[in-house]
Design an enzyme around this catalytic site. Structure first.
Site, PDB file in Angstrom:
ATOM      1  CB  THR A 238      -0.924   0.002   1.240  1.00 46.29           C
ATOM      2  OG1 THR A 238      -1.749  -1.167   1.201  1.00 46.29           O
ATOM      3  CG2 THR A 238      -1.790   1.251   1.279  1.00 46.29           C
ATOM      4  CB  CYS A 328      24.868   3.331   4.915  1.00 46.51           C
ATOM      5  SG  CYS A 328      23.458   4.349   4.443  1.00 46.51           S
TER       6      CYS A 328
END
Length: 384
Positions: A238, A328
């Protein structure tokens, strides 16, 4: 203590106008964009409008060439792995560079375990590849070339237009990780012959956990995430309509005039910081090169003889946020693979360099205070 945030390459604060749009959509447009009721139709309208705004920002030919994802990592992984799976019968050779983000390098390493051959193009001391090297490595069985638009650690810009022209004459598809460049550099997927392009909203004052993959019309591969038929069956799940509306608002704010204003402003901060260091006789060198053609917000400096972990800690204790490399990978304390590729694994630069990255909330006064703190910290180190 007033804090100074100079780590905008890691993430940016959300623009207040973006926060307002997201909050409004969360309260008033909570419908599922796949539902056929009026709430769903309202959500679908926001989704379609946002997709159009973003498609226009890169000169995509069709709005549906934009696929919303959870961010740059998913977009990179989808482009790389799904291209390999789709085209493996045509060839199993891929070209990338030694200085890509981990979101590109790790999928490449995974594909090597699956029988694909990956060529990692070297870079020079400016962090740029040689176009001659690219031409030499292209083969009939090369199915993908993935080269980042701009480097997140040193700010170097790759010659994307020239790369696109070279790849367009081959059998390969051209993917670029534009996570750091989108919103600051002008990107035209048509003029630059880009087939696949990855971005992330939180790098341009939008929400986290959202990005898009541009997939040129005519390129088809299976959905990386299995489930429903969202995003025209190309990405199940969704859609996060409020965040997508906020992403579109961030893109609208970043029009051509604002983009140029930010480029000029951030490059001015680079000059101000380096000029301040020179005025205080600090021994440093810039990693890569500093000119208006590079990523304007990223400045990587080698402070000779000062360990970057201690330097970052001292700056943080004084309220100044900087980094040693990609957010990261920085937590692993591993030396920068980008600086190793540029200067060699024995260079002291890889453990004595700091990345400063500027953003919309920074001021000239903050840069002056940062210079003052750098000078104080270095002088303390030199007295030991």
């Amino acid at each position: 203590m007033e804090r100074i945030y100079l780590d905008n390459a890691a993430t940016t604060p959300m623009d207040p106008a973006v926060v307002k749009v997201i909050a409004d959509a969360m309260q008033n447009n909570f419908g599922n964009a796949s539902a056929v009721n009026s709430w769903g139709r309202e959500a679908r309208s926001i989704l379609d409008r946002s997709r159009h705004v973003i498609a226009q920002s890169i000169n995509a030919r069709l709005d549906n060439e934009i696929i919303f994802t959870s961010g740059g990592t998913e977009s990179d992984n989808t482009a790389i792995i799904q291209t390999a799976m789709k085209r493996q019968n045509e060839g199993r050779h891929i070209i990338t560079t030694a200085v890509e983000h981990e979101a590109v390098l790790k999928p490449m390493q995974y594909l090597e375990t699956q029988g694909f051959e990956v060529t990692y193009l070297p870079v020079d001391q400016n962090g740029e590849i040689s176009l001659d090297d690219l031409k030499k490595e292209l083969r009939d069985d090369t199915i993908l070339v993935s080269v980042m638009t701009g480097n997140n650690e040193v700010g170097s810009k790759m010659p994307i237009h020239e790369i696109g022209e070279i790849v367009a004459d081959s059998n390969a598809w051209f993917h670029t990780d534009a996570v750091q460049a989108y919103g600051l550099l002008d990107i035209d997927v048509q003029a630059d012959h880009i087939d696949l392009l990855s971005t992330s909203a939180h790098k341009l004052n939008g929400p986290k956990f959202l990005g898009f993959l541009y997939q040129r019309d005519g390129i088809k591969f299976d959905s990386y995430i299995k489930g429903g038929d969202q995003e025209l069956t190309r990405r199940a799940g969704t859609e996060n309509v409020p965040a997508i509306a906020g992403f579109a608002k961030a893109v609208e704010i970043d029009n051509s005039e604002e983009k140029q204003r930010r480029r000029d402003r951030y490059y001015g901060f680079k000059k101000q910081l380096t000029d301040g260091l020179k005025a205080n006789h600090i021994d440093f060198e810039i990693n890569g090169k500093m000119n208006a053609g590079e990523l304007p917000h990223v400045l990587n400096i080698w402070f000779k003889g000062i360990p970057n972990d201690a330097f970052i800690t001292n700056l943080d204790l004084n309220g100044i946020a900087v980094a040693a490399g990609s957010a990261c990978t920085a937590g692993s304390l591993e030396p920068s693979h980008v600086l190793k590729a540029m200067y060699g694994s024995d260079s002291p630069r890889i453990r004595e360099s700091i990345r400063f990255s500027f953003g919309m909330e920074n001021t000239a006064e903050e840069i002056d205070r940062t210079v003052d703190q750098i000078v104080k910290i270095i002088n303390r180190f030199l007295k030991k």
